[in-house]
Design a protein around this motif. Sequence first.
Motif, PDB file in Angstrom:
ATOM      1  N   MET A   1     -51.462   0.394 -38.874  1.00 43.09           N
ATOM      2  CA  MET A   1     -50.791  -0.521 -39.810  1.00 43.09           C
ATOM      3  C   MET A   1     -51.794  -1.459 -40.490  1.00 43.09           C
ATOM      4  SD  MET A   1     -47.071  -1.210 -38.021  1.00 43.09           S
ATOM      5  CE  MET A   1     -47.638  -2.578 -37.144  1.00 43.09           C
TER       6      MET A   1
ATOM      7  N   GLU B   1     -53.356   0.534 -43.189  1.00 40.53           N
ATOM      8  CA  GLU B   1     -52.458   0.655 -44.339  1.00 40.53           C
ATOM      9  C   GLU B   1     -52.486  -0.622 -45.175  1.00 40.53           C
ATOM     10  OE1 GLU B   1     -49.157   3.496 -41.996  1.00 40.53           O
ATOM     11  OE2 GLU B   1     -48.833   1.353 -42.177  1.00 40.53           O
TER      12      GLU B   1
ATOM     13  N   TRP C   1     -52.728  -8.268 -49.696  1.00 46.29           N
ATOM     14  CA  TRP C   1     -51.542  -8.103 -48.868  1.00 46.29           C
ATOM     15  C   TRP C   1     -51.796  -8.685 -47.477  1.00 46.29           C
ATOM     16  CZ3 TRP C   1     -47.722  -5.173 -51.498  1.00 46.29           C
ATOM     17  CH2 TRP C   1     -46.463  -5.187 -50.865  1.00 46.29           C
TER      18      TRP C   1
ATOM     19  N   ASN D   1     -48.377  -7.966 -41.801  1.00 41.17           N
ATOM     20  CA  ASN D   1     -47.106  -8.530 -41.372  1.00 41.17           C
ATOM     21  C   ASN D   1     -46.300  -7.459 -40.635  1.00 41.17           C
ATOM     22  OD1 ASN D   1     -44.948 -10.251 -41.132  1.00 41.17           O
ATOM     23  ND2 ASN D   1     -44.077  -9.656 -43.117  1.00 41.17           N
TER      24      ASN D   1
ATOM     25  N   PHE E   1     -42.885  -2.479 -31.085  1.00 39.78           N
ATOM     26  CA  PHE E   1     -42.444  -1.264 -30.396  1.00 39.78           C
ATOM     27  C   PHE E   1     -43.652  -0.625 -29.760  1.00 39.78           C
ATOM     28  CE2 PHE E   1     -44.207   2.097 -33.117  1.00 39.78           C
ATOM     29  CZ  PHE E   1     -44.519   1.406 -34.260  1.00 39.78           C
TER      30      PHE E   1
ATOM     31  N   HIS F   1     -36.424   4.910 -33.094  1.00 38.03           N
ATOM     32  CA  HIS F   1     -37.141   3.745 -33.603  1.00 38.03           C
ATOM     33  C   HIS F   1     -36.382   3.103 -34.774  1.00 38.03           C
ATOM     34  CE1 HIS F   1     -41.192   2.103 -35.360  1.00 38.03           C
ATOM     35  NE2 HIS F   1     -40.378   1.143 -35.007  1.00 38.03           N
TER      36      HIS F   1
ATOM     37  N   ASN G   1     -39.701  10.347 -35.168  1.00 39.59           N
ATOM     38  CA  ASN G   1     -39.237   9.059 -34.681  1.00 39.59           C
ATOM     39  C   ASN G   1     -40.100   7.905 -35.170  1.00 39.59           C
ATOM     40  OD1 ASN G   1     -37.564   7.335 -33.341  1.00 39.59           O
ATOM     41  ND2 ASN G   1     -38.291   7.848 -31.286  1.00 39.59           N
TER      42      ASN G   1
ATOM     43  N   GLY H   1     -42.536   5.262 -36.108  1.00 39.86           N
ATOM     44  CA  GLY H   1     -43.977   5.067 -35.999  1.00 39.86           C
ATOM     45  C   GLY H   1     -44.556   5.418 -34.648  1.00 39.86           C
ATOM     46  N   GLN H   2     -43.803   6.131 -33.802  1.00 41.74           N
ATOM     47  CA  GLN H   2     -44.271   6.331 -32.423  1.00 41.74           C
ATOM     48  C   GLN H   2     -45.354   7.394 -32.273  1.00 41.74           C
ATOM     49  OE1 GLN H   2     -43.645   4.375 -30.014  1.00 41.74           O
ATOM     50  NE2 GLN H   2     -41.486   3.918 -29.681  1.00 41.74           N
TER      51      GLN H   2
ATOM     52  N   LYS I   1     -46.953  11.511 -40.389  1.00 44.45           N
ATOM     53  CA  LYS I   1     -46.574  10.925 -41.672  1.00 44.45           C
ATOM     54  C   LYS I   1     -45.121  10.463 -41.661  1.00 44.45           C
ATOM     55  CE  LYS I   1     -47.859  14.511 -44.205  1.00 44.45           C
ATOM     56  NZ  LYS I   1     -48.093  15.391 -45.366  1.00 44.45           N
TER      57      LYS I   1
ATOM     58  N   ASP J   1     -45.805   7.410 -46.641  1.00 47.67           N
ATOM     59  CA  ASP J   1     -47.219   7.079 -46.559  1.00 47.67           C
ATOM     60  C   ASP J   1     -47.429   5.954 -45.564  1.00 47.67           C
ATOM     61  OD1 ASP J   1     -48.190   8.985 -48.211  1.00 47.67           O
ATOM     62  OD2 ASP J   1     -47.811   7.830 -50.023  1.00 47.67           O
ATOM     63  N   VAL J   2     -46.549   4.970 -45.635  1.00 48.45           N
ATOM     64  CA  VAL J   2     -46.601   3.894 -44.650  1.00 48.45           C
ATOM     65  C   VAL J   2     -45.419   4.089 -43.725  1.00 48.45           C
ATOM     66  CG1 VAL J   2     -46.371   1.436 -44.305  1.00 48.45           C
ATOM     67  CG2 VAL J   2     -47.824   2.293 -46.121  1.00 48.45           C
ATOM     68  N   LEU J   3     -45.716   4.134 -42.431  1.00 49.04           N
ATOM     69  CA  LEU J   3     -44.671   4.460 -41.479  1.00 49.04           C
ATOM     70  C   LEU J   3     -43.829   3.259 -41.082  1.00 49.04           C
ATOM     71  CD1 LEU J   3     -46.339   7.050 -41.230  1.00 49.04           C
ATOM     72  CD2 LEU J   3     -45.799   7.045 -38.830  1.00 49.04           C
ATOM     73  N   LEU J   4     -42.682   3.581 -40.502  1.00 56.82           N
ATOM     74  CA  LEU J   4     -41.789   2.559 -39.987  1.00 56.82           C
ATOM     75  C   LEU J   4     -42.544   1.697 -38.971  1.00 56.82           C
ATOM     76  CD1 LEU J   4     -38.833   1.625 -40.001  1.00 56.82           C
ATOM     77  CD2 LEU J   4     -38.479   3.094 -38.025  1.00 56.82           C
ATOM     78  N   GLY J   5     -42.285   0.424 -38.990  1.00 60.53           N
ATOM     79  CA  GLY J   5     -42.914  -0.472 -38.029  1.00 60.53           C
ATOM     80  C   GLY J   5     -43.793  -1.481 -38.728  1.00 60.53           C
ATOM     81  N   ASN J   6     -44.288  -1.108 -39.893  1.00 63.25           N
ATOM     82  CA  ASN J   6     -45.119  -2.031 -40.648  1.00 63.25           C
ATOM     83  C   ASN J   6     -44.230  -2.954 -41.492  1.00 63.25           C
ATOM     84  OD1 ASN J   6     -47.393  -3.238 -41.693  1.00 63.25           O
ATOM     85  ND2 ASN J   6     -48.420  -1.307 -42.154  1.00 63.25           N
ATOM     86  N   ASP J   7     -44.876  -3.812 -42.232  1.00 65.31           N
ATOM     87  CA  ASP J   7     -44.224  -4.727 -43.149  1.00 65.31           C
ATOM     88  C   ASP J   7     -43.209  -3.978 -44.038  1.00 65.31           C
ATOM     89  OD1 ASP J   7     -43.631  -6.725 -44.855  1.00 65.31           O
ATOM     90  OD2 ASP J   7     -45.661  -6.978 -45.668  1.00 65.31           O
ATOM     91  N   VAL J   8     -41.976  -4.456 -44.046  1.00 62.93           N
ATOM     92  CA  VAL J   8     -40.943  -3.756 -44.837  1.00 62.93           C
ATOM     93  C   VAL J   8     -41.317  -3.703 -46.311  1.00 62.93           C
ATOM     94  CG1 VAL J   8     -38.460  -3.482 -44.632  1.00 62.93           C
ATOM     95  CG2 VAL J   8     -39.545  -5.521 -43.692  1.00 62.93           C
TER      96      VAL J   8
ATOM     97  N   LEU K   1     -44.263  -3.773 -47.652  1.00 60.88           N
ATOM     98  CA  LEU K   1     -45.366  -2.833 -47.869  1.00 60.88           C
ATOM     99  C   LEU K   1     -44.834  -1.398 -47.838  1.00 60.88           C
ATOM    100  CD1 LEU K   1     -48.458  -2.404 -48.156  1.00 60.88           C
ATOM    101  CD2 LEU K   1     -48.540  -2.190 -45.679  1.00 60.88           C
ATOM    102  N   MET K   2     -43.949  -1.137 -46.891  1.00 61.97           N
ATOM    103  CA  MET K   2     -43.379   0.206 -46.778  1.00 61.97           C
ATOM    104  C   MET K   2     -42.677   0.604 -48.069  1.00 61.97           C
ATOM    105  SD  MET K   2     -41.998  -0.124 -42.901  1.00 61.97           S
ATOM    106  CE  MET K   2     -40.548   0.846 -43.190  1.00 61.97           C
TER     107      MET K   2
END
Lengths: 438, 626
Positions: A303, A306, A317, A320, A325, A388, B545, B547-548, B571, B610-617, B619-620
């Motif tokens: 992250m 990214e 950026w 954040n 998890f 998740h 699942n 960002g795991q 991805k 490109d940006v997975l779940l778990g990061n900044d919404v 940014l995603m």
Amino acid sequence: MEHIVIIGNGISGVTAARHIRKQADSSQKKITLISAEADYFFSRTALMYVYMGHMRWWDIEPYEKYFWEKNDFNLKNGYVENVDTAAKTLHFAEGDTLSYDTLIIASGSTTATFGWKGLELEGVQGLVTKQDLEALEKNAPNKQECPKAVIIGGGLIGVELAEMLRTRDIDVTFLVRENAFWTSALPKFEAELLSQHIESHHVDLRHNTELDEILGDENGRVRGVKITTGETLECNLVCIATGVKPAISFLQNSKIETDKGVLVNRKLETNIQNVYAIGDCAQQREPIGNRPPVEAVWYTGRMMGETVAQTICGTPWEYNPGPWFNSAKFFDIEYQTYGWVQPARRRKDFENQFHWKSADEKQFVTIAYHTESRKFLGINTFGIRMKHKTFDMWLREERDVDYVVKHLKHANFDPEFYRRFEKEIQKEFYKNEKNVII
Amino acid sequence: MSLTGEPPKTINTQQKVATAIGLIGLAILLVSLFNVELPNKTLWLWLSLGSIAVGTIWFSAAAYLPKHEGIKNDGVYFKSLSSRGFWAWVLGILLTLFYVALYWFPQYLGLVQDGDNRGIISLFDPLSYLINGGPASQWFVYGTLYTLAILAFGLKFIWKYRHNKYEIIRTISVMFFQLAFAFLIPEFLVRLNLPYYDLKNVWPLNYELFAGYKINEFLSAGDIGLIMLIFGVLSILVITPLLTYFYGKRWYCSWVCGCGGLAETAGDPFRHLSDKRMSAWKVERWVVHSVVVFVVVMTTAVVFDYLRNNESTNISEWSQLENKSVVFSELEGKPLHDKIIAAQKAGATQVFYLNEDASTPPPTLENREGITIPFETISALENEVAIERAKNGQSATFLIDSPATDRITIENGTETVFYDDTWVTKEQFVWGVIILLTLVFGWVMLFRREQLAKDAKYGAIGYFVIVIGILLFTYFSSPGKLFFFEAYKLRQWYGFLIGAMFSGVIGVGFYPIFGSRVWCRFGCPMAAILGFQQRLFSRFRITTNGGQCISCGNCSTYCEMGIDVKAYAQKGENIVRSSCVGCGICSAVCPRGVLKLENGPREGRIEGNDVLLGNDVDLMSYVNKR
């Protein structure tokens, strides 16, 4: 053309490189990845599977060879000894230099040790790097050459090492400082169940036990350890698994400000302009939420990669991260966590924890929530897979625990036909929570 | 880095005894192979099969039952047999030799065409008599051993994955379909004098299903035969697409299919040997779709050939009917008078109208102008035996509805041509195929265009043009010939190259070298057609699942179809690949609970992040929507 140099080709550095390349082709930005450890990016968390014979080395490399050429990434094998930020130049141990316009430090972690005597002995090692894996193959090729091993430290790397060595039938003594496995991260309820599971795999698990010193023989090889009770354990291998620390010793003489790790702000910028730090080696000046300032986790590295790529490509950026998890596997028991379920030492008074376990103790769950507001704080599941996406949504929406328990089946991610436990969990939860209106 | 890896010798005392028992069973087969006369065949056969079964099952029980439930891949890459070592090559060569003997030299296995079998085949005679009432063939021996392998190794697989209910149920399913549908039911059908038919063996995997001899077999078996034939057509055109829409191609490839069944059970120790490289995937797409083209063209040509001259409307002065009797039953198209005249011009000696429906009166020939040869009406009901004899070129006596005489005899050796007209015409057939293919092609190009890569589009267009071109060429050129080949020769070549070489020798013989699904992945036209449906028209996907994923590579390594699963998982992209057979092992070996096989709404079935779940919404959404 801007030259972006990334020290480290782990998940953080490679992710940053990929995301920069998505926005800027090679005519705009030249990207160089440096590593002294491995020629190509590999999955560090998968090292154990190579030793266990599940995979070969190249199976744990996430990208095929053509990927590096296709993306025009320059790969350099070398050890950076010094960073001259004034001249924007890297000095390598091999004697050569490399100049950069933008520097990303993504040098990762190294084994953390605590000044024990005998660390330098042959047959004493951690398990963080490719070289550690090679050393383990040499130190513990089989039961004949290495009948006994001692693992120090009851955490993720420790239990991985125990699993690895057991696949070669090596006797393992596992020293854990606390009274159950990984209580630094898990509630005692879970830690104790995991301790039982580890013991069921014929690991000699010693709770409340610490290392005093490592004993060597006349050839400089390890012959045993002395533990704090005064007892001596004979062994041929000592594995240090007491955590990791940022691998930043090469920055000692540079102007880059460090503490435990490289100090960065929320934009992952260091004190020097055009120098960034990401991944395990970065230390947030201010911790983010409940997260520790240094996070040595696979996905946080990703992250940060990214995020930093956006800043470097002209869209500043802040890092954040979303709700916490993580996941792991302890021998045969899979573990997932979403939100915060705090271990005893960090648990605040307002955090209530509901525990449930299945009859055969192969599945267990802890749900944490706020005693008064009943806000859902987090969940640990063992032996049950969770989605998740669902928990991320519930945590962002700040759902209360009753909602989460009621809708638990929507978060299930177990394979088809698996036995479902939601009803059992709900029943138990409502039994404990008499005040809840069903 | 080369890790040598020295795992403990994993085989325990019980396993050694079990191995010995299994080898004794194999030794009995080997002894019989060398024509040693065994006194009591029944006893020795059961002893042999029993020992192999007991040995395998006991070995597996000793390997897995004392251990915890969970993933059992320790040392896979250290063991010679499962890492292309010495024993892998030994096994591969032995299997290959067995297949070569099976397909081309069954006499060395003891097959005797007219007379008592010898060798290993004679050992299986008692079982064959018990089940189908006849002596064994090499295929009966093969079928028995194949079924035994799926049952014994199926049990092994169930114990290995006993923590995983999906795997248990799926394996019970393949064991059941092999035992009942592939082995017992077809043999019972033979015993009942019905066509041999493995109902789950769908065309084009069962490439002979529509061969002329097979169609004749079905048609001569009355209503049941006709139902079987219709079921065969419905299987590929209706049943298969529907089930694949709801469940993905896994319902067939890893739950029902016999090839899949063997790959999933006996082939399981070799699943990781499949080639995961991008280059292998590129080869796979071309080869497997070329086989589809081959089988479509071949089958069309074979059926076209079968339908040749089968319609009475086609009787013309060029029909080459010199000194033949002609029988037809359909009045559609040309009037009766014209048909008789045409047959007469073509040299026919007599013409019969076969009245198939006793309740309606036969047509009368009002006007005999120009007709010099005899014409009679015969009833199908009254002449059942005679018609059958005439079809076989034997002498036959027909009862006729005529005032002059009441019977006519066709001499032995006189050829009788039947225009039974119960079938589609060859025009209808070829155009039907062309229309069907055009509809499928057009639908994909109109509604699924955006899901096809550029090379896939070019490939599809190229193949479409080639197939339609060949069909039109076949239609307009001399009937039944495809370029320079006779249809039956095409079928023979398909049988040799694809049926025997690819699916047998390479597909199974090379298990220990190329992995267990080489045939399914590179060669099976059925898998390709199901895969096409799965990719473009199905609710099935493997969900990832969030960002795991830690990119560990277990899923890719243990994918028997060579799919680089982690490339998608890392991805956050669902896996929707035509080759996925839904075995569920990627999900099972994942240490982080990232993969789940699911059927669900088609909306959002394929989406990468490109940006997975778990990061900044923010940014995603910023990066993923850009």
